[in-house]
Motif scaffolding. Structure first.
Motif, mmCIF file in Angstrom:
data_model
loop_
_atom_site.group_PDB
_atom_site.id
_atom_site.type_symbol
_atom_site.label_atom_id
_atom_site.label_comp_id
_atom_site.label_asym_id
_atom_site.label_seq_id
_atom_site.Cartn_x
_atom_site.Cartn_y
_atom_site.Cartn_z
ATOM 1 N N GLY A 99 -10.860 -0.745 22.586
ATOM 2 C CA GLY A 99 -10.375 0.856 23.037
ATOM 3 C C GLY A 99 -9.959 0.573 24.369
ATOM 4 N N GLY A 129 -6.581 0.818 25.147
ATOM 5 C CA GLY A 129 -5.492 1.589 25.001
ATOM 6 C C GLY A 129 -4.267 1.134 25.553
ATOM 7 N N TYR A 158 -7.105 7.836 20.197
ATOM 8 C CA TYR A 158 -8.716 7.598 20.520
ATOM 9 C C TYR A 158 -9.349 9.085 20.496
ATOM 10 C CZ TYR A 158 -5.906 3.952 22.285
ATOM 11 O OH TYR A 158 -5.081 2.744 22.368
ATOM 12 N N GLN A 169 -12.407 9.708 21.750
ATOM 13 C CA GLN A 169 -13.387 10.060 22.507
ATOM 14 C C GLN A 169 -12.863 10.257 24.021
ATOM 15 O OE1 GLN A 169 -16.021 6.615 21.297
ATOM 16 N NE2 GLN A 169 -17.688 7.831 21.879
ATOM 17 N N GLN A 170 -13.488 10.736 24.689
ATOM 18 C CA GLN A 170 -12.892 11.200 26.212
ATOM 19 C C GLN A 170 -14.069 11.244 27.004
ATOM 20 O OE1 GLN A 170 -10.020 14.312 26.283
ATOM 21 N NE2 GLN A 170 -10.537 14.958 28.267
ATOM 22 N N ARG A 209 -12.552 5.291 25.354
ATOM 23 C CA ARG A 209 -11.969 6.079 24.535
ATOM 24 C C ARG A 209 -12.466 6.036 23.031
ATOM 25 N NH1 ARG A 209 -9.015 2.828 27.046
ATOM 26 N NH2 ARG A 209 -7.693 3.801 28.720
ATOM 27 N N GLN A 223 -15.973 14.929 21.416
ATOM 28 C CA GLN A 223 -16.362 13.684 21.122
ATOM 29 C C GLN A 223 -17.291 13.480 19.755
ATOM 30 O OE1 GLN A 223 -17.993 16.208 22.373
ATOM 31 N NE2 GLN A 223 -19.898 15.697 23.527
#
Lengths: 199, 65, 980
Positions: A89, A91, A104, A106-107, A113, C48
Motif C-alpha cells: 500500500g 502508493g 486504495y 482505505q483512508q 491506504r 473504510q
C-alpha cells in the motif's frame, strides 16, 4: 499469442456508466472506489466526448516498474495483475500510472491506504481460479471461464471493446470505414469545413 | 549474592548474543522479478484452445451482429 | 511474528546488498504503523469498509449454477438479463447476448440488477406507522386492518373513496389484475405511470391513425435515413436504444436533436436545435411550412392514406419563419436545414418522449408529430415511423391491459358495451358488476352529460391530490378520497409537492405496497394509519412484459421472494379475499397455495383483448421465443429458421386471432408492403367511414394480398355476411358469436335476430373467427382507412400552439392563449385561463424543466438504494446557464433555493453549465427523501433509507393539465433561483 486490449470507441460512448456499474457488480467494488470511470471532455458543449478508462494493461507497465515489492506480473497475453498479499500500500503505482487505475480502499491515519486494487481485466489474481478466496480478494475471474471483461460485454452501445487486440482493431476499422473515415458529429464538419453535397 | 549477579549478567549476555545471530544465507532482492504466488490462470491461458475460445466469445458478444 | 526474529533483524547491518531484506523491513514497519493506526481509526462513514470483509452473495465454488433468463425491470427497451443463481442466491449476472433487443448490452441500471437480490435496503416486513414510529406487523394483521377500514370507507362513502394506484412496473398479468381488482371493487379510480408519461401520445396518436403505440422498433432504426428527436434524450433515458440509433447513424442516417438542452444525445447529433420549452407545435408547423412551400410532401401517400391535410395547410400558413422564430427561438436557416434533411433523407423517423408529451397541449404536440410524418409519407415503412420511446419496463403493457382510469383492458373504454364485453370474458354477471359501483345517482361526465361513475373515467394519478382536497360539491363522484393504495408508483413524479403533503395528511389511510419505502412514506407528517407493505421486485416472480416496440417477453423467476415480501398478484388475492370477491376475481384463474397462476392470467388476457391483438401471445409461444431468442435477426426481428421460424420476436401486437392461428406478430404498424397474415397492416378505420361528406376510408391503398383492393370499414359479422365470407366461420366460432350477440342456443338458422348478430364485430367476437376469416382474405380486421389530421372530438381539432400556463413570454399569451377553465373534466374542475391570465414571469423569470439521469429510474427509491448506482449520482442539482447564474449570484456547486411559481421551494446544488440555454433551468426528477430543505432520513424505517436522498423537483412544480388526458405540464413551468 494475441494481446488483450481495451478500446473505447469515442464516437459511440454516451457516458452512461454501464461499464462502471458492470464492474462494480461483477467484482463487488466497495463504496468510494470505481475500478473503471468515464471521462468527459467539453461537458455540455458542442464537441462533447466521453471515453471509458480503467487499467490499460500496458506492455511495459509503469506500475510494475516502480513497485518496491514487485507484486505485479503480466500474463502472456498482456493482462497486468498483482498479488495483494505482497502489496504494502505504498502508493507508488498510483503515482506512476498515467490513467489513475490503481486505487486504495482505505483512508486512515498516517496515510495508510490498504491494499491496492485495480482493474484485473476480469482475470482475478494469484489464487486458485474461481475460488471464493479469489473472488473476495480480487473479484471475478471471467477469463478463466472463457469469458471477457464484463464492462466490455455489457457496454450499452458496444463502444467499449475488450479482448484480443486483433479482433478489436478489426471491428474498429470497419466502423471507421462505415463512418466515411471521419466522425459524423457536429464539430468535425465545422473544423474541417466539410460540406455535404447538396442533392 | 555475587553469584546471582554474575549469573543474571551471563544470561542476559547469552540472550543478546543469541539475538544477534545472522543467518549466512541471505535473500537477494532481484528488482523487477515477480515475488508473489503462482497464478494458475497463466498455465490455463497457455493451452492452445483457450485463446480461440476467447476470440469466439468476443465475436458472439461484442460485435454488432 | 516471532519476537526473536524481530530483534534479530533490526539489530543487523542495514546498508549494502547483503543487508536486511528490504521487503521484510517495510512489511514490519507497515504493520507497526498499521496497528497504531487501527487504534486511532477515524470513523469515516462509508469509506473504510475493508475490501474483503463486506461482500455478500458471493459466488460459491463447487455449487451448481442455474441460469435464469429475465427482462430488466427499468426501462422499456426490454434488455434481457441472465441471472446466475446458486442455492437460490443470486450470485452473478451475465450479458444476454442472444437477445435481439439488447444483444447483451445494458445501461448502468440493467448492469446493477443483481443488487435487488442483496436487498439490504429493501422493505423486509409489513410496517405500520403508530404515533410516528414504524412498528413491525404481520401480513395477516396488515390485510385485516386495511381490509376492514376499506370496507368501512366503502359502506360510508362508497367505492369511489379509494384511489387504487397500480403500476407500470407490474407485469402484464399483475397490471391486468390491478385493473380487474379496481373493477370488482367498484371504481374507476385506478391509474398508473402512463398518465404522467405518454398519455398524450396514446390519445393523440390513436386518434390519428388507430393505435397509440410505437410504430416501428428500436432495431428498425438501423434502416433509417433520417432521425428527428424532439424532446427525447435517448442517451440518458434509453441508453441501449442508442446502440441501434448509432448503428443507424453508421449506416448513413442523419441525426437531428431538438431540445432546450444540449443533451448527451445532442452530442452525437449531426444537427442540434435549441428550442424554447413548450413550443413544439410551432416548431413542427414551421418545418411543414418549408415542406409545403417547396412541395416536398408525399402527394401520392397523402391522397391515398391521409385525410384532412388541407386544414393543416391552412394552420401551417400562419407559421412563417418570422412567427416561428419569435415563438420558438429557432432561426429560419435552421428550420430550413432540418426540413430539408428530413425531406431528402427518407424514410425518416421521429422520436419523442417527455419533452413533447408533458404539456397542457400535449395532445396537440403528439398529433403534430404524426402529421409531420404523414406529410412526408414516413408511416408504415421500415426506417420510418413514429418511434415513441416509452418509459418504464411495462408501461406499454400496463397501458394496453392494465389499470387505466379511462378504460378497461384493451382500450375498450368504459361504455356499457365495454363492460358487457369484459363481463363476458371475466365470466361474471354484468348486473353484479354494475352493483359493485356507486349507482345512487349520475354525475357530470363533462360538458353537462350525466352518467354513472361506472361510465365516467376515474380521477387520474396526476390529479389524485385534488381528489383528496377538492370541494366534493365540484367533483363528479360521491366525495373525496379517504384512502389511497399505491401498489408500485412513486409520488415524487407528480407535481405540486406542498399540496401533496396536505393531501397525505388529510387522508384517513395510506397504504404503500412497494419493494422500497418511497418518498410518499416520509414526505408528510402523518403519524398514524400508514402502512408499508413489502412488495416483490419483478425478479421474484414470473410473467410477461411488453417492451416499447410492442414485443412481449417472458420473464423467468430468478429467486424466491426476499424476506417477507409478496408479489403483487398474491397481495391482490389476499386483499380480494378479505374484501369478499376473490372467488369471482379468480374464477377462471387457478389458485394454488394462495398464489394465482400467472399463465392462467395471461390466458385470460388472450381471451379478451381482441382490440389490440393480445390474443395470439400465449404463454407457450412467448416461452418458446424466450428460449430461442438467439434465432431472431437483430434488424428485422424475424426468426430465420429454428422453432420460431417466421415469427417476429415477442409477437409484437397485434398478433391477431387465437394462438392456434399462429400469427407472427406485427413488427411495423401500418406497413402495407406485407400481407396482414405476415405482419402487415393498414390504418385503422376507427372514426367512421365518412366525415362532412368526405371519404375517410383509404383510396387505392391496401395491404399486399388483400382481396378488397381499396379502403373498407372495420369487420363485423354483418360485413362478413355481405361479403359472402360468413360461411367460412366454423360451427364453434358461430356458436360463440351467437352467444356474444345474446342469441340463445335454441334459436335456429342463421337469421340475424334484430340485427344483434350483425353487430358482433372483430373486437367483441370471443372466438376470433371474424379476425381469422378477414385475415384469410388478406384484410385487416380493423378496417382500412385514412389517417386523419383533424380530430374533430378534441378541444383543438387542428393542433395549434398555446403558450404554457406558466410562460416566460407573457407577451405571447394574447395571441396564443390557453383554454377556458373547465367544470367537470375527469371528475374535477380544471383551471387553465385563470392561471395563465396572470403574468408570473416577472417574479419567476426562468423556465423550469426536468428530466432523466441514466443512473436512476423514476421516483428513484429503488436505484438510490443501490450503492453501485447511488455512488455515481449521489446529489440533487439544478443545471443553470452561466449567464443566469451570474445574474442570480449563484456559484457552481453551491446550494441554491429553487422556488417554483406556486411557492414550493427546493434546496439543491447549482451546476453551472452551458448545457442549458439562457433562461432555462433543468433538474433531474429522481430524487426524494428531502422536503423543502430538510433531509427526512429520520422518517424512514430503520435500515431502509436510500443511500442517497435529495429534493424532489416536483415539490416546486405547478398546476397545468393536458386538455384531453390530464397529463401534467412539467416540461414548461417557471421558477426563480437564489443562493442559500
Amino acid at each position: 499469442m494475441a494481446r488483450m486490449k481495451f478500446l473505447c470507441d469515442v464516437e459511440r460512448c454516451i457516458e452512461c456508466n454501464a461499464c462502471v456499474t458492470a464492474c462494480n457488480n461483477e467484482n463487488d467494488v466497495p463504496w468510494g472506489m470505481n475500478r473503471r470511470h468515464v471521462v468527459t471532455i467539453k461537458d455540455g458543449e458542442r464537441g462533447e466526448k466521453s471515453v471509458s478508462v480503467a487499467c490499460m494493461h500496458c506492455t511495459d507497465a509503469p506500475c510494475a516498474a516502480v513497485c518496491p515489492v514487485d507484486c505485479f506480473y503480466t500474463t502472456d497475453d498482456g493482462i497486468v495483475l498483482h498479488d495483494k498479499d505482497l502489496c504494502i500500500g505504498c502508493g507508488y503505482c498510483f503515482y506512476a500510472c498515467p490513467f489513475g487505475a490503481p486505487q486504495y480502499p482505505q483512508q486512515e491515519a498516517f496515510g495508510v491506504r490498504g491494499k491496492m486494487d485495480k482493474c484485473t481485466f476480469c482475470a482475478g489474481g494469484p489464487l486458485p481460479d474461481n475460488s471464493e478466496a479469489e473472488y473476495r480478494k480480487y473479484g471475478r475471474n471471467r477469463i478463466a471461464e472463457g469469458k471477457l471483461p464484463l464492462c466490455a460485454e455489457m457496454c450499452a452501445t458496444k463502444s467499449l471493446l475488450g479482448g484480443d487486440g486483433n479482433v478489436v482493431s478489426e471491428i474498429y476499422r470497419k466502423r471507421v470505414f462505415n463512418r466515411g473515415g471521419r466522425p459524423l458529429t457536429w464539430s468535425w464538419q465545422t473544423a474541417y469545413s466539410f460540406k455535404e453535397k447538396n442533392k | 549474592m555475587k553469584f546471582k549477579l554474575w549469573f543474571t549478567a551471563a544470561a542476559i549476555a547469552g540472550v543478546i548474543l543469541y539475538g544477534c545471530y545472522e543467518s549466512p544465507d541471505i535473500t537477494y532482492h532481484e528488482p523487477g522479478v515477480y515475488k508473489g504466488k503462482e497464478d494458475p490462470l497463466l498455465a490455463k491461458l497457455r493451452q492452445p484452445d483457450r485463446q480461440q475460445q476467447l476470440v469466439e466469445r468476443f465475436k458472439k458478444v461484442q460485435t454488432d451482429r | 511474528m516471532k519476537q526473536k526474529t524481530w530483534l534479530r533483524r533490526v539489530s543487523a547491518k542495514t546498508a549494502g546488498p547483503d543487508g536486511m531484506n528490504r521487503r521484510t523491513f517495510l512489511r514490519r514497519s507497515g504493520f507497526a504503523v498499521g496497528s497504531g493506526a487501527l487504534a486511532g481509526m477515524l470513523p469515516l462513514n462509508l469509506m473504510q469498509k475493508a475490501w474483503a470483509a463486506d461482500k455478500s452473495n458471493i459466488p460459491m465454488d463447487g455449487v451448481k449454477t442455474v441460469y435464469r433468463r429475465t427482462v430488466c425491470t427499468h426501462c422499456s427497451v426490454g434488455c434481457g438479463v441472465i441471472a446466475e443463481v446458486q442455492n437460490g442466491v443470486w450470485t452473478g449476472q451475465e450479458p444476454d447476448f442472444e437477445s435481439p433487443l439488447n444483444l447483451g448490452s445494458h445501461c448502468p441500471k440493467g448492469a446493477s440488477v443483481r443488487h435487488y437480490g442483496m436487498g439490504d435496503r429493501r422493505l423486509k416486513y409489513p410496517l405500520k406507522l403508530v404515533d410516528g414510529q414504524w412498528k413491525r406487523i404481520g401480513w395477516e394483521q396488515a390485510i385485516d386492518e386495511i381490509g376492514d377500514r376499506l370496507l368501512k370507507i366503502r359502506r360510508e362513502s362508497g367505492p369511489d373513496a379509494l384511489f387504487f394506484c397500480g403500476s407500470s412496473k407490474a407485469s402484464n398479468e399483475h397490471s391486468y389484475l390491478q385493473r380487474k381488482f379496481a373493477a370488482f371493487w367498484g371504481s374507476n379510480n385506478c391509474d398508473h405511470q402512463a398518465r404522467i408519461c405518454h398519455s398524450t401520445t396514446v390519445a393523440g396518436v390513436a386518434n390519428t391513425w388507430g393505435y397509440g403505440a410505437m410504430t416501428n422498433s428500436y432495431n428498425d432504426m438501423h434502416n433509417c435515413k433520417g432521425m428527428l428527436f424532439v424532446g427525447s434524450n435517448a442517451a440518458e433515458a434509453h441508453p441501449v436504444a442508442m446502440q441501434h440509433i448509432l448503428r443507424g447513424k453508421e449506416n448513413g442516417a442523419k441525426m437531428i436533436v431538438v431540445d432546450p438542452r444540449f443533451t448527451r444525445t445532442a452530442a452525437h447529433a449531426d444537427v442540434y436545435v435549441r428550442l424554447r420549452p413548450g413550443t413544439d407545435v410551432a416548431f413542427i408547423w414551421g418545418l411543414l411550412w418549408h415542406i409545403f412551400n417547396n412541395g416536398w410532401e408525399d402527394k401520392k401517400y397523402i391522397d391515398q392514406r391521409v385525410w384532412g391535410i388541407d386544414d393543416i395547410r391552412k394552420e401551417v400558413m400562419k407559421w412563417s419563419p418570422g412567427a416561428v422564430e419569435d415563438v420558438t427561438g429557432v432561426p429560419e436557416s435552421k428550420m430550413l436545414e432540418v426540413a430539408k434533411i428530413m425531406a431528402e433523407n427518407r424514410p425518416g423517423t421521429i422520436v419523442w418522449c417527455m419533452g413533447g408529451t408533458q404539456h397542457h397541449i400535449g395532445n396537440n404536440m403528439t398529433r403534430a408529430y404524426c402529421v409531420f410524418q404523414l406529410a412526408l409519407g414516413n408511416i408504415g415503412v421500415s426506417g420510418g415511423g413514429a418511434n415513441i420511446f416509452r418509459g418504464h419496463d411495462n408501461v406499454q403493457g400496463a397501458t394496453d391491459v392494465g389499470p387505466n382510469c379511462h378504460t378497461l383492458p384493451g382500450y375498450y373504454g368504459l361504455s356499457d358495451g365495454a363492460w358487457q364485453h369484459w363481463a363476458r370474458v371475466w365470466d361474471v354477471d354484468y348486473e353484479w358488476l354494475k352493483s359493485r359501483f356507486d349507482m345512487e345517482r349520475k354525475y357530470d361526465a363533462g360538458g353537462g352529460k350525466m352518467a354513472y361513475t361506472m361510465n365516467i373515467p376515474g380521477i387520474p394519478v396526476s390529479r389524485w391530490i385534488d381528489g383528496v382536497l377538492e370541494d366534493p360539491q365540484n367533483m363528479s363522484q360521491k366525495g373525496n378520497f379517504r384512502a389511497v393504495f399505491f401498489q408500485g408508483h412513486a409520488c415524487n413524479s407528480q407535481t405540486r409537492g406542498p399540496e401533496m403533503k396536505k393531501a397525505l395528511e388529510k387522508l384517513e389511510m395510506v397504504v404503500i405496497n412497494d419493494p422500497f419505502p418511497t418518498h410518499m412514506s416520509v414526505m408528510s407528517e402523518r403519524k398514524n394509519n400508514t402502512y408499508l407493505l413489502p412488495a416483490c421486485t419483478q425478479f421474484e416472480t414470473t410473467g410477461s412484459v411488453t417492451a416499447s416496440n410492442r414485443s412481449i417477453q417472458w420473464r423467468e423467476k430468478v429467486m424466491e421472494p426476499l424476506f417477507e415480501s409478496i408479489p403483487d398478484h398474491v397481495v391482490l388475492y389476499r386483499l380480494a379475499s378479505k374484501l369478499g370477491f376473490a372467488d369471482k376475481l379468480f374464477k377462471n384463474i387457478k389458485v394454488s397455495n394462495g398464489e394465482p397462476q400467472i399463465e392462467d392470467i395471461l390466458r385470460e388476457i388472450n381471451r379478451g383483448t381482441w382490440t389490440i391483438g393480445y390474443t395470439g401471445q400465449s404463454p407457450e409461444r412467448l416461452q418458446l421465443h424466450a428460449k430461442y431468442r438467439g434465432t431472431f435477426n437483430t434488424t428485422t426481428l424475424k426468426a430465420e429458421g429454428g422453432p420460431c421460424d417466421g415469427d417476429y420476436y415477442g409477437l409484437p401486437w397485434p398478433a391477431w386471432g387465437t394462438p392456434e392461428l399462429k400469427h407472427p406478430g406485427t413488427p411495423i404498424l401500418y406497413d402495407t408492403s406485407k400481407s396482414v397474415a405476415e405482419g402487415g397492416l393498414c390504418f385503422r378505420a376507427r372514426f367512421g367511414t365518412e366525415h362532412n361528406g368526405e371519404n375517410l376510408l383509404a383510396e387505392g391503398s391496401y395491404s399486399k394480398g388483400s382481396e378488397i383492393k381499396d379502403g373498407y370499414p372495420e369487420f363485423t359479422y354483418g360485413m362478413l355476411e355481405r361479403l359472402g365470407w360468413a360461411g367460412e366461420l366454423s360451427d364453434k366460432e358461430m356458436a360463440v358469436i351467437r352467444r356474444v350477440a345474446g342469441i340463445s342456443e335454441s334459436a335456429s338458422g342463421k337469421e340475424s335476430s334484430d340485427g344483434k348478430l350483425d353487430k358482433v364485430n372483430w373486437k367483441t367476437d370471443l372466438s376470433g373467427g371474424i379476425q381469422r376469416v378477414a385475415i384469410k382474405h388478406g384484410c385487416a380486421p380493423f378496417g382500412n382507412a385514412k389517417a386523419r389530421c383533424v380530430v374533430w372530438t378534441f378541444p383543438d381539432p387542428v393542433p395549434i400552439h398555446r403558450e404554457p400556463l406558466y410562460t416566460p413570454r407573457f407577451d405571447l399569451v394574447a395571441k396564443y392563449p390557453t383554454y377556458e377553465d373547465r367544470k367537470a373534466f375527469w371528475r374535477l374542475p380544471t383551471r387553465y385561463q385563470s392561471i395563465q391570465k396572470q403574468d408570473h414571469s416577472q417574479k419567476y423569470p426562468l423556465a423550469f424543466i426536468s428530466g432523466r439521469l441514466t443512473e436512476h429510474q423514476g421516483g428513484g427509491a429503488a436505484t438510490r438504494s443501490n450503492p453501485w448506482l447511488a455512488k455515481l449520482q449521489p446529489e440533487m442539482f439544478v443545471e443553470i446557464n452561466p449567464a443566469d447564474a451570474n445574474n442570480a449570484g449563484v456559484r457552481h456547486w453551491h446550494y441554491v433555493w429553487l422556488e417554483g411559481a406556486e411557492g414550493g421551494r427546493i434546496k439543491v446544488r447549482a451546476m453551472v453549465t452551458e448545457r442549458v440555454g439562457r433562461g432555462v433551468v433543468w433538474t433531474p426528477f429522481h430524487f426524494g427523501g428531502w422536503f423543502q430543505g430538510k433531509d427526512l432520513i429520520d422518517r424512514y424505517p430503520e435500515g431502509s433509507a436510500p443511500f442517497v436522498r435529495g429534493e424532489a423537483c416536483n415539490t416546486a412544480t405547478t398546476y397545468g393539465y393536458d386538455s384531453v388526458t390530464q397529463m401534467q405540464e412539467t416540461k414548461a413551468t417557471l421558477c426563480r433561483i437564489q443562493p442559500v
